[in-house]
Design a protein around this motif. Structure first.
Motif, PDB file in Angstrom:
ATOM      1  N   LEU A 151       0.819  -1.218   0.000  1.00 14.42           N
ATOM      2  CA  LEU A 151       0.000   0.000   0.000  1.00 14.42           C
ATOM      3  C   LEU A 151       0.856   1.273   0.000  1.00 14.42           C
ATOM      4  CD1 LEU A 151      -3.019  -0.941   2.288  1.00 14.42           C
ATOM      5  CD2 LEU A 151      -2.912  -0.859  -0.191  1.00 14.42           C
ATOM      6  N   GLU A 152       1.961   1.255   0.751  1.00 12.70           N
ATOM      7  CA  GLU A 152       2.794   2.462   0.800  1.00 12.70           C
ATOM      8  C   GLU A 152       3.418   2.753  -0.569  1.00 12.70           C
ATOM      9  OE1 GLU A 152       5.505   2.568   4.098  1.00 12.70           O
ATOM     10  OE2 GLU A 152       3.861   2.586   5.554  1.00 12.70           O
ATOM     11  N   THR A 153       3.626   1.717  -1.362  1.00 15.90           N
ATOM     12  CA  THR A 153       4.189   1.916  -2.710  1.00 15.90           C
ATOM     13  C   THR A 153       3.122   2.462  -3.651  1.00 15.90           C
ATOM     14  OG1 THR A 153       5.454  -0.069  -2.263  1.00 15.90           O
ATOM     15  CG2 THR A 153       5.468   0.730  -4.549  1.00 15.90           C
ATOM     16  N   TRP A 154       1.934   1.904  -3.570  1.00 13.26           N
ATOM     17  CA  TRP A 154       0.883   2.293  -4.520  1.00 13.26           C
ATOM     18  C   TRP A 154       0.134   3.556  -4.107  1.00 13.26           C
ATOM     19  CZ3 TRP A 154       1.505   0.384  -9.056  1.00 13.26           C
ATOM     20  CH2 TRP A 154       2.043  -0.894  -9.216  1.00 13.26           C
ATOM     21  N   TYR A 155       0.224   3.912  -2.817  1.00 15.10           N
ATOM     22  CA  TYR A 155      -0.440   5.132  -2.323  1.00 15.10           C
ATOM     23  C   TYR A 155       0.595   5.990  -1.584  1.00 15.10           C
ATOM     24  CZ  TYR A 155      -4.695   2.401  -3.187  1.00 15.10           C
ATOM     25  OH  TYR A 155      -5.692   1.645  -3.764  1.00 15.10           O
ATOM     26  N   PRO A 156       1.630   6.485  -2.292  1.00 14.43           N
ATOM     27  CA  PRO A 156       2.715   7.206  -1.595  1.00 14.43           C
ATOM     28  C   PRO A 156       2.211   8.444  -0.853  1.00 14.43           C
ATOM     29  CG  PRO A 156       2.935   7.406  -3.992  1.00 14.43           C
ATOM     30  CD  PRO A 156       1.865   6.410  -3.747  1.00 14.43           C
ATOM     31  N   GLU A 157       1.150   9.071  -1.365  1.00 15.16           N
ATOM     32  CA  GLU A 157       0.635  10.288  -0.719  1.00 15.16           C
ATOM     33  C   GLU A 157       0.009   9.984   0.647  1.00 15.16           C
ATOM     34  OE1 GLU A 157      -0.498   8.689  -3.302  1.00 15.16           O
ATOM     35  OE2 GLU A 157      -2.677   8.522  -3.214  1.00 15.16           O
ATOM     36  N   LEU A 158      -0.336   8.697   0.889  1.00 15.70           N
ATOM     37  CA  LEU A 158      -0.958   8.328   2.174  1.00 15.70           C
ATOM     38  C   LEU A 158       0.016   7.570   3.085  1.00 15.70           C
ATOM     39  CD1 LEU A 158      -4.378   6.951   0.779  1.00 15.70           C
ATOM     40  CD2 LEU A 158      -3.933   9.249   1.676  1.00 15.70           C
ATOM     41  N   ALA A 159       1.205   7.288   2.533  1.00 10.66           N
ATOM     42  CA  ALA A 159       2.132   6.350   3.193  1.00 10.66           C
ATOM     43  C   ALA A 159       2.390   6.657   4.670  1.00 10.66           C
ATOM     44  CB  ALA A 159       3.443   6.295   2.420  1.00 10.66           C
TER      45      ALA A 159
END
Ligand code: FAD
Ligand code: NAD
Length: 455
Positions: free
Chosen positions: A219-227
């Motif tokens: 998830l942190e890779t695919w949603y960097p803005e939310l990481a």
């Protein structure tokens, strides 16, 4: 032809086909088994169907390998890889077992009958019926413990069945996508990305561990803005998580969780559950509100409604509210010719697959001995003896913990090597070669391609 190939595959793989099944023999006694989980399947794998007519009633027409269910919530393993159709057992080789996909709704120990209801959405003309039994084997497992707290069933997700894992997965991705929605307020983003797990037993710990891996690896890779906004909190009423493990492994788990930024709130008890937050009483006896996006509830077991109904019928003998009381031969107190195995019972052992499996195997041997005694052979029925093979749990970041019996003591190990051991134990305990093949394939797939982040 395709049909011939299909038949061939059955012939080679399992030597089973409906044609080989024989009708019930009216001269034999009928054993009705309720459930298709660990206890029931272990019993069915060993019972000699030449001695008895055997019938299974369960709302689930498959066996579920629960130890790998937490991995399915994040897509490390696909759900179907840990399911095996019950007919694989009931029609396997020479085994001759009838199966009805239905729920048992009532048991009458006096007339020795059960009432069953068709659970399928597409129903035929007959949806309820009564079945007589000579022997009944209760292996219906347990329900999720909620302590009757309002809001739990409505807002939280459990982790016991296939549909629970699907629901968790969908909720999690809903939270992530909604947090990324245009002009979402920062405090709402924080709430949506706060995943709260209630219960620090093995289910809660393993789920938090899997969730951590998914957040970190995918998830942190695919949603960097939310990481940097994802948070996991584990709430446990007792002073520590995993009370059944050694203190060394408890400490190791808590320090691994700390490194992995999973907040563990011990001595903290959930008191109220709302749709967006829970109220807890913390270690200092203060009431605190914790907002959440996803709430996973793993606070243990309680008896199912059918078990409670049966206990009420034979209440003079069934004095524990926590499960069916059985003797050392798995006979249900107060109900003739009725046996119970696994989580449905209240016994001195923990409600685990390990216990249910050993009890199922034991009970099949009891039935075998009963049949031999009836033939006039000299057989003795000895009481059930549990042999503890150890406890294992996954704690995240490719680490597992294991408490294993060794000589007359216990060995506690944890780390990456234990994780390899954890995997090998589960693979070797899987139901079929097909399950093993699929799970190993899933592990390789998620290593190579990452986990699927689609809803
Ligand atoms: P179950 O396996 O729960 O089976 C109950 C069966 O009864 C099901 O088929 C159900 O559909 C059926 N049923 C329900 N109601 C009715 C009805 N009214 N009529 C007829 N049938 C009915 N244990 C371990 O030892 N090691 C582990 O690693 C481990 N990991 C786990 C991970 C998770 C996420 C969970 C939830 C549990 C885990 N356990 C583990 C515990 C283990 O799964 C249980 O102890 C085990 O499933 C108990 O077996 P059982 O046969 O009593 O019940
Ligand atoms: P559990 O009973 O082992 O643990 C539940 C935890 O929830 C307890 O520690 C309890 O103190 C806590 N709790 C209860 N009410 C609470 C509240 N209001 N607020 C905060 N915390 C609260 O339950 P489980 O983890 O679901 O496991 C059920 C059974 O399945 C156990 O026997 C377990 O051993 C077995 N299991 C084994 C494994 C494994 O061997 N790896 C994995 C999963 C489950």
């Amino acid at each position: 032809t395709v049909g011939a190939l299909g038949y061939g595959a059955y012939e080679i793989y399992g030597k089973r086909h409906p044609v080989e099944q024989k009708p019930f023999d009216p001269k034999k006694r009928t054993v009705v088994v309720l459930g298709s989980g660990w206890g029931a399947v272990s019993f069915l794998k060993s019972i000699n169907t030449d001695d008895y007519n055997v019938m299974v009633v369960s709302p689930r027409n498959y066996f579920l390998f629960t130890p790998l269910l937490p991995s399915c919530t994040v897509g490390t393993i696909e759900l179907r890889s840990i399911m095996e159709p019950i007919r694989f057992i009931t029609r396997h080789k020479s085994r001759n077992v009838k199966f009805y996909e239905s729920e048992c709704t009532d048991i009458d120990p006096e007339s020795k009958t059960i009432s069953i209801t068709d659970v399928s959405d597409v129903k035929g003309a007959v949806t309820n019926t009564t079945i007589p039994y000579d022997y009944l084997v209760m292996a219906i497992g347990a329900d999720n413990q909620t302590f009757g707290m309002a809001g739990v069933r409505e807002y939280a997700c459990f982790l016991k069945e296939i549909w629970d894992a699907q629901k968790i997965r969908t909720r999690l991705m809903d939270c992530v996508e909604s947090a990324g929605f245009a002009s979402q307020a920062p405090e709402e983003v924080d709430r949506l990305l706060h995943m709260v797990v209630v219960g620090g037993g093995p289910t809660g710990v393993e789920y938090a561990a899997e969730l951590h891996d998914f957040l970190k690896d995918d998830l942190e890779t695919w949603y960097p803005e939310l990481a940097d906004k994802f948070r996991i909190t584990l709430v446990e009423a007792l002073p520590n998580v995993l009370p059944m493990f050694s203190s060394q492994l408890i400490q190791y788990t808590e320090s691994t969780f700390k490194q992995n930024k999973i907040d563990v709130l011990t001595k903290t008890m959930v008191k109220e559950v709302g749709d967006k937050s829970i109220k807890v009483m913390d270690a200092n006896k203060n009431m605190v509100s914790i907002p959440y996006g996803l709430l996973v509830w793993a606070t243990g077991n309680c008896p199912r409604p059918l078990t409670r109904k049966l206990m009420a019928r034979i209440k003079d003998s069934q004095t524990s509210p926590r499960g069916l009381l059985v003797d050392d031969y798995m006979r249900v107190a107060g109900a003739p010719d009725m046996y119970a195995i696994g989580d449905v019972t209240f016994s001195k052992y923990a409600p685990t697959a390990q216990v249910a499996t050993q009890q199922g195997l034991y009970l099949a041997s009891v039935f075998d001995n009963l049949a031999r005694i009836e033939e006039g052979k000299n057989k003795k029925i000895t009481p059930f003896e549990y042999s503890h093979q150890g406890s294992l749990a996954y704690i995240g970041s490719d680490k597992a913990i294991a408490d294993l019996p060794f000589l007359n003591g216990n060995v506690s190990v944890g780390g990456v090597a234990t994780y390899v051991f954890w995997r090998s134990v589960y693979i070797s305990n899987m139901f079929s070669f097909r399950n093993r093949f699929l799970v190993v394939g899933d592990w390789m797939k998620s290593k190579v391609f990452g986990r699927d982040v689609s809803r």
